[in-house]
Write an enzyme that holds these catalytic residues in place. Structure first.
Site, PDB file in Angstrom:
ATOM      1  N   TYR A  63      41.209  63.227  55.477  1.00 36.49           N
ATOM      2  CA  TYR A  63      41.022  63.188  54.028  1.00 36.49           C
ATOM      3  C   TYR A  63      41.394  61.836  53.455  1.00 36.49           C
ATOM      4  O   TYR A  63      41.957  60.987  54.147  1.00 36.49           O
ATOM      5  CB  TYR A  63      41.850  64.293  53.361  1.00 36.49           C
ATOM      6  CG  TYR A  63      43.330  63.981  53.243  1.00 36.49           C
ATOM      7  CD1 TYR A  63      44.161  64.023  54.354  1.00 36.49           C
ATOM      8  CD2 TYR A  63      43.893  63.615  52.022  1.00 36.49           C
ATOM      9  CE1 TYR A  63      45.512  63.729  54.248  1.00 36.49           C
ATOM     10  CE2 TYR A  63      45.248  63.321  51.900  1.00 36.49           C
ATOM     11  CZ  TYR A  63      46.048  63.380  53.027  1.00 36.49           C
ATOM     12  OH  TYR A  63      47.384  63.074  52.915  1.00 36.49           O
ATOM     13  N   ARG A 118      39.220  53.562  55.790  1.00 36.49           N
ATOM     14  CA  ARG A 118      40.255  54.341  56.479  1.00 36.49           C
ATOM     15  C   ARG A 118      39.747  55.733  56.823  1.00 36.49           C
ATOM     16  O   ARG A 118      40.072  56.276  57.885  1.00 36.49           O
ATOM     17  CB  ARG A 118      41.523  54.414  55.628  1.00 36.49           C
ATOM     18  CG  ARG A 118      42.688  55.056  56.366  1.00 36.49           C
ATOM     19  CD  ARG A 118      43.981  54.951  55.608  1.00 36.49           C
ATOM     20  NE  ARG A 118      43.921  55.658  54.348  1.00 36.49           N
ATOM     21  CZ  ARG A 118      44.812  55.536  53.371  1.00 36.49           C
ATOM     22  NH1 ARG A 118      45.838  54.716  53.515  1.00 36.49           N
ATOM     23  NH2 ARG A 118      44.690  56.221  52.262  1.00 36.49           N
ATOM     24  N   ARG A 156      36.438  80.755  66.127  1.00 32.52           N
ATOM     25  CA  ARG A 156      37.701  80.107  66.438  1.00 32.52           C
ATOM     26  C   ARG A 156      37.865  79.850  67.935  1.00 32.52           C
ATOM     27  O   ARG A 156      37.867  80.784  68.742  1.00 32.52           O
ATOM     28  CB  ARG A 156      38.876  80.960  65.933  1.00 32.52           C
ATOM     29  CG  ARG A 156      40.211  80.228  66.038  1.00 32.52           C
ATOM     30  CD  ARG A 156      41.371  81.051  65.487  1.00 32.52           C
ATOM     31  NE  ARG A 156      42.618  80.289  65.563  1.00 32.52           N
ATOM     32  CZ  ARG A 156      43.304  80.114  66.690  1.00 32.52           C
ATOM     33  NH1 ARG A 156      42.894  80.652  67.827  1.00 32.52           N
ATOM     34  NH2 ARG A 156      44.413  79.380  66.683  1.00 32.52           N
ATOM     35  N   HIS A 158      39.805  76.455  70.275  1.00 30.40           N
ATOM     36  CA  HIS A 158      40.368  75.099  70.152  1.00 30.40           C
ATOM     37  C   HIS A 158      39.359  74.023  70.530  1.00 30.40           C
ATOM     38  O   HIS A 158      39.314  72.952  69.933  1.00 30.40           O
ATOM     39  CB  HIS A 158      41.626  74.966  71.015  1.00 30.40           C
ATOM     40  CG  HIS A 158      42.786  75.754  70.486  1.00 30.40           C
ATOM     41  ND1 HIS A 158      42.815  77.134  70.490  1.00 30.40           N
ATOM     42  CD2 HIS A 158      43.945  75.363  69.908  1.00 30.40           C
ATOM     43  CE1 HIS A 158      43.946  77.547  69.957  1.00 30.40           C
ATOM     44  NE2 HIS A 158      44.651  76.498  69.589  1.00 30.40           N
ATOM     45  N   LYS A 162      44.820  59.977  58.856  1.00 34.67           N
ATOM     46  CA  LYS A 162      45.089  60.716  57.614  1.00 34.67           C
ATOM     47  C   LYS A 162      44.572  62.140  57.789  1.00 34.67           C
ATOM     48  O   LYS A 162      43.538  62.533  57.236  1.00 34.67           O
ATOM     49  CB  LYS A 162      44.484  59.999  56.395  1.00 34.67           C
ATOM     50  CG  LYS A 162      45.195  60.370  55.094  1.00 34.67           C
ATOM     51  CD  LYS A 162      44.974  59.327  54.027  1.00 34.67           C
ATOM     52  CE  LYS A 162      45.490  59.723  52.671  1.00 34.67           C
ATOM     53  NZ  LYS A 162      46.889  60.146  52.574  1.00 34.67           N
ATOM     54  N   GLU A 207      58.192  56.429  56.997  1.00 32.13           N
ATOM     55  CA  GLU A 207      57.557  56.377  55.671  1.00 32.13           C
ATOM     56  C   GLU A 207      58.003  57.614  54.900  1.00 32.13           C
ATOM     57  O   GLU A 207      58.811  58.398  55.389  1.00 32.13           O
ATOM     58  CB  GLU A 207      56.030  56.322  55.799  1.00 32.13           C
ATOM     59  CG  GLU A 207      55.443  57.549  56.482  1.00 32.13           C
ATOM     60  CD  GLU A 207      53.934  57.478  56.702  1.00 32.13           C
ATOM     61  OE1 GLU A 207      53.243  56.767  55.948  1.00 32.13           O
ATOM     62  OE2 GLU A 207      53.465  58.158  57.630  1.00 32.13           O
ATOM     63  N   LEU A 219      51.137  55.837  58.130  1.00 32.44           N
ATOM     64  CA  LEU A 219      49.806  55.650  57.571  1.00 32.44           C
ATOM     65  C   LEU A 219      49.728  54.215  57.048  1.00 32.44           C
ATOM     66  O   LEU A 219      50.648  53.755  56.376  1.00 32.44           O
ATOM     67  CB  LEU A 219      49.583  56.632  56.417  1.00 32.44           C
ATOM     68  CG  LEU A 219      48.162  56.570  55.849  1.00 32.44           C
ATOM     69  CD1 LEU A 219      47.178  57.251  56.790  1.00 32.44           C
ATOM     70  CD2 LEU A 219      48.103  57.199  54.468  1.00 32.44           C
TER      71      LEU A 219
HETATM   72  N1  PDD Z   1      49.168  60.124  50.382  1.00 33.84           N
HETATM   73  N2  PDD Z   1      52.025  57.693  53.746  1.00 33.84           N
HETATM   74  C1  PDD Z   1      51.645  58.979  53.655  1.00 33.84           C
HETATM   75  C2  PDD Z   1      52.190  59.964  54.628  1.00 33.84           C
HETATM   76  C3  PDD Z   1      50.743  59.377  52.638  1.00 33.84           C
HETATM   77  O1  PDD Z   1      50.364  60.660  52.579  1.00 33.84           O
HETATM   78  C4  PDD Z   1      50.273  58.417  51.722  1.00 33.84           C
HETATM   79  C5  PDD Z   1      49.309  58.776  50.628  1.00 33.84           C
HETATM   80  C6  PDD Z   1      50.705  57.088  51.850  1.00 33.84           C
HETATM   81  C7  PDD Z   1      50.237  55.995  50.921  1.00 33.84           C
HETATM   82  O2  PDD Z   1      48.912  55.605  51.209  1.00 33.84           O
HETATM   83  P1  PDD Z   1      47.952  54.972  50.101  1.00 33.84           P
HETATM   84  O3  PDD Z   1      48.679  53.807  49.526  1.00 33.84           O
HETATM   85  O4  PDD Z   1      46.755  54.562  50.880  1.00 33.84           O
HETATM   86  O5  PDD Z   1      47.694  56.057  49.101  1.00 33.84           O
HETATM   87  C8  PDD Z   1      51.569  56.770  52.880  1.00 33.84           C
HETATM   88  C9  PDD Z   1      48.176  60.667  49.506  1.00 33.84           C
HETATM   89  C10 PDD Z   1      48.162  60.043  48.157  1.00 33.84           C
HETATM   90  C11 PDD Z   1      48.318  62.180  49.456  1.00 33.84           C
HETATM   91  O6  PDD Z   1      48.385  62.749  50.543  1.00 33.84           O
HETATM   92  O7  PDD Z   1      48.354  62.755  48.371  1.00 33.84           O
END
Ligand code: PDD
Length: 279
Positions: free
Chosen positions: A34, A53, A101, A103, A147, A179, A203
């Site tokens: 996503y 990304r 379903r 895997h 992501k 993070e 990320l």
């Molecule tokens: N999240 N790290 C994680 C784990 C994140 O989920 C996000 C963003 C970021 C920041 O990435 P960016 O600057 O590209 O938004 C870092 C989004 C906003 C969310 O899951 O809602």
């Protein structure tokens, strides 16, 4: 105007009417990726970086991307237009589609393409003046650079933060800061900005790279290298970066003040420079 827009496999509709199959692999396995994008002045902010990304995330899970970045950009623009809000939060999701379903990947994959467009409410001034965070062991998987929609660990972490009266949970893996649950984390010590390097533990945030670029332009020393938990706690400044949090000072971690307990000069400068990019 059709507020709160849904888009499923090529069709726009009111969000309330947007549905996917219970056999969707996104629903059953979290088998998907996503993006979250926001607008400033009605325009999607750094859309190309988010779309690039999304392609990288899809590739990393062997998922063919049914829309090119140009096609996505067109749909995103249309969604924003249909929603008609002043500022929008755009969510893009791509899953391995519906299948009985199992895997193992289905032989014929029909990815599910979803977009939602909702009204974006700016952060309150209260939050902008700094938030609290908690720390937690990083109990996520080993590919945090993807992501993935499999966000259970992030969900649990953020809820624990909320239960503790905090805004964000900062993950610690092997004694190092990775993070936040929804953001990247940066520290400042004696004028030097440090943040975890890109790699499988974090990320690669779009906001992260913009802010690092701004910091370098300001002549700040920037280090992309592992940051220890001790450095986090002893930092002069700690702040978060992300699409939803922008550049957000952290005043307290686990109940203890960071630096003066108020936003420091570096985050204040970078937040102002970041704001200039958005007008
Ligand atoms: N999240 N790290 C994680 C784990 C994140 O989920 C996000 C963003 C970021 C920041 O990435 P960016 O600057 O590209 O938004 C870092 C989004 C906003 C969310 O899951 O809602």
């Amino acid at each position: 105007m059709m507020p709160d827009i849904g888009f499923v496999n090529g069709q726009f509709m009111p969000l309330a009417d947007a549905v996917v199959s219970v056999e969707d692999r996104g629903f059953q396995f979290g088998d998907g990726v996503y993006e979250v994008i926001r607008t400033y002045g009605g325009r999607p902010f750094h859309l190309n970086a988010h779309l690039a990304r999304l392609e990288r995330s899809a590739k990393a899970i062997d998922l063919p991307c049914p829309l090119s970045p140009a096609q996505w950009a067109e749909r995103v623009a249309e969604g924003i237009r249909l929603a008609g809000y002043r500022e929008c939060k755009v969510y893009l999701q791509l899953t391995r589609g519906p299948a009985p379903r199992d895997h193992i990947f289905p032989t014929a994959v029909h990815p599910t393409v979803v977009m939602t467009v909702r009204e974006l409410h700016p952060l309150s001034d209260g939050l902008r003046s700094g938030v609290s965070a908690i720390t937690l062991p990083d109990f996520r998987w080993g590919r945090c650079d993807i992501k993935s929609i499999g966000l259970l660990a992030n969900v649990l972490a953020r809820q624990r933060a909320k239960d503790a009266g905090a805004f964000e949970a900062i993950f610690i893996r092997d004694g190092e800061v990775t993070e936040g649950a929804v953001s990247n984390v940066m520290i400042v010590r004696r004028g030097v900005l440090a943040t975890s390097p890109e790699g499988e533990r974090i990320l690669s945030g779009v906001t992260r790279s913009l802010v690092l670029e701004l910091a370098r332009k300001e002549g700040l020393a920037v280090q992309e290298r592992p940051v220890s938990e001790a450095e986090l706690r002893g930092a002069d400044e700690v702040f978060l970066t992300g699409t939803t949090v922008e550049v957000l000072p952290v005043n307290r971690i686990d109940g203890i003040a960071i630096g003066s307990g108020r936003p420091g000069p570096v985050v204040t400068l970078l937040a102002a420079r970041f704001r200039n990019l958005t007008v």
